[in-house]
Design a protein around this motif. Sequence first.
Motif, PDB file in Angstrom:
ATOM      1  N   HIS A  99     -21.484  49.058  55.645  1.00 59.54           N
ATOM      2  CA  HIS A  99     -22.660  49.702  55.076  1.00 59.54           C
ATOM      3  C   HIS A  99     -23.097  50.868  55.961  1.00 59.54           C
ATOM      4  O   HIS A  99     -22.774  50.920  57.147  1.00 59.54           O
ATOM      5  CB  HIS A  99     -23.817  48.712  54.898  1.00 59.54           C
ATOM      6  N   ALA A 100     -23.812  51.804  55.371  1.00 56.99           N
ATOM      7  CA  ALA A 100     -24.311  52.970  56.099  1.00 56.99           C
ATOM      8  C   ALA A 100     -25.582  52.610  56.860  1.00 56.99           C
ATOM      9  O   ALA A 100     -26.259  51.625  56.539  1.00 56.99           O
ATOM     10  CB  ALA A 100     -24.599  54.114  55.116  1.00 56.99           C
ATOM     11  N   PRO A 153     -23.680  55.012  47.977  1.00 52.22           N
ATOM     12  CA  PRO A 153     -24.942  55.280  47.283  1.00 52.22           C
ATOM     13  C   PRO A 153     -26.122  55.610  48.196  1.00 52.22           C
ATOM     14  O   PRO A 153     -27.104  56.191  47.739  1.00 52.22           O
ATOM     15  CB  PRO A 153     -25.194  53.995  46.502  1.00 52.22           C
ATOM     16  N   GLY A 154     -26.072  55.240  49.490  1.00 44.80           N
ATOM     17  CA  GLY A 154     -27.207  55.554  50.356  1.00 44.80           C
ATOM     18  C   GLY A 154     -27.222  54.740  51.626  1.00 44.80           C
ATOM     19  O   GLY A 154     -26.364  53.864  51.840  1.00 44.80           O
ATOM     20  N   PHE A 155     -28.194  55.015  52.487  1.00 43.75           N
ATOM     21  CA  PHE A 155     -28.332  54.286  53.746  1.00 43.75           C
ATOM     22  C   PHE A 155     -28.605  52.804  53.487  1.00 43.75           C
ATOM     23  O   PHE A 155     -29.343  52.435  52.583  1.00 43.75           O
ATOM     24  CB  PHE A 155     -29.475  54.878  54.570  1.00 43.75           C
ATOM     25  N   THR A 160     -18.168  53.386  50.711  1.00 42.48           N
ATOM     26  CA  THR A 160     -16.948  53.407  49.906  1.00 42.48           C
ATOM     27  C   THR A 160     -15.743  53.880  50.715  1.00 42.48           C
ATOM     28  O   THR A 160     -14.671  54.089  50.172  1.00 42.48           O
ATOM     29  CB  THR A 160     -17.132  54.329  48.683  1.00 42.48           C
ATOM     30  N   GLY A 161     -15.918  54.060  52.006  1.00 44.62           N
ATOM     31  CA  GLY A 161     -14.811  54.471  52.874  1.00 44.62           C
ATOM     32  C   GLY A 161     -15.235  54.336  54.325  1.00 44.62           C
ATOM     33  O   GLY A 161     -16.349  53.900  54.628  1.00 44.62           O
ATOM     34  N   GLU A 162     -14.347  54.695  55.241  1.00 47.56           N
ATOM     35  CA  GLU A 162     -14.672  54.612  56.655  1.00 47.56           C
ATOM     36  C   GLU A 162     -15.654  55.708  57.050  1.00 47.56           C
ATOM     37  O   GLU A 162     -15.643  56.803  56.485  1.00 47.56           O
ATOM     38  CB  GLU A 162     -13.398  54.750  57.497  1.00 47.56           C
ATOM     39  N   ASN A 199     -24.098  61.067  47.405  1.00 47.11           N
ATOM     40  CA  ASN A 199     -22.915  60.309  47.776  1.00 47.11           C
ATOM     41  C   ASN A 199     -22.499  60.455  49.240  1.00 47.11           C
ATOM     42  O   ASN A 199     -21.677  59.695  49.733  1.00 47.11           O
ATOM     43  CB  ASN A 199     -21.727  60.706  46.884  1.00 47.11           C
ATOM     44  N   GLN A 200     -23.049  61.453  49.951  1.00 48.59           N
ATOM     45  CA  GLN A 200     -22.703  61.673  51.358  1.00 48.59           C
ATOM     46  C   GLN A 200     -23.962  61.578  52.214  1.00 48.59           C
ATOM     47  O   GLN A 200     -25.010  62.141  51.860  1.00 48.59           O
ATOM     48  CB  GLN A 200     -22.067  63.049  51.539  1.00 48.59           C
ATOM     49  N   HIS A 201     -23.857  60.883  53.361  1.00 50.85           N
ATOM     50  CA  HIS A 201     -25.021  60.640  54.208  1.00 50.85           C
ATOM     51  C   HIS A 201     -24.608  60.742  55.670  1.00 50.85           C
ATOM     52  O   HIS A 201     -23.560  60.215  56.051  1.00 50.85           O
ATOM     53  CB  HIS A 201     -25.600  59.253  53.913  1.00 50.85           C
ATOM     54  N   VAL A 202     -25.407  61.411  56.468  1.00 52.32           N
ATOM     55  CA  VAL A 202     -25.089  61.594  57.885  1.00 52.32           C
ATOM     56  C   VAL A 202     -26.278  61.162  58.738  1.00 52.32           C
ATOM     57  O   VAL A 202     -27.409  61.615  58.528  1.00 52.32           O
ATOM     58  CB  VAL A 202     -24.738  63.061  58.209  1.00 52.32           C
TER      59      VAL A 202
END
Length: 252
Positions: A99-100, A153-155, A160-162, A199-202
């Motif tokens: 998870h993020a 989908p979010g933090f 969905t990947g490494e 879809n992308q989170h940093v």
Amino acid sequence: MRVVTDNDTICTTYVQNVVAYARSKQYDGLDVDWEPMPRNKNEGLAHARLLSALRAGLGEGVLLTVDTREPRFLVWEEVLRAVDAVNLMGYDYHGWEDHAGHNAPLYPTKTFKDPCGDVSISGTVEDYLQGRKVPPEKIRLGLPFYGHSFTGPGFYQKTTGESRHWTFTDVWRLLSRPDVRQAWDSNAAVPSAHSTDGNQHVSYDDAQSLGEKVAFARGRSLGGVFVWALGFDEIEPGKMPLFEAVSQARLP
């Protein structure tokens, strides 16, 4: 490292070689970064044995530090007797699971429900101080000049990947894009960046979050801070905003 410390002869030879090399280069000390951290009692004993052997080989007056995170299996009495400082790696709280999440939350997030629980730098420091009885002056808090990116989908949701490692220089360039929005978690005291398609989170640190971490270290009377890693914030030749922010924040 496990092989070295499980065999007394090999461990002795290893320590002799390391000490001789350090002296030949006129280094003023050594830092031991044992990763992953000891995962059971035997590895904890091996870790302490290595540090004790290095301390004996180096003698007094030569700096010996150790990098740590999860303290569960560390033999603290022997570790603290051997080292001059404990470098607490205040990062990678997320980036290795499915998870993020925030790379280096100063405090537990209340904005999200963390599957890992209320993990945070402040919680780790209090565990070191209260649970493990580490003297505050022996702790140096690690500050990240990098972060992690996630797809999904979010933090604090399934990825969905490494995760990918991003230096602050990478993040700096990312933030100039029109399809990226910034956010600030006022509970965890860290920023993040998100693509407008969701879809992308940093997760990363900036001048504000690092300033708060330095202030936290001062408030807990810690022995200092360190960064990982120099140059990760060079947004143009000679311009390093995070290093500048930490340098300013640590001034009286």
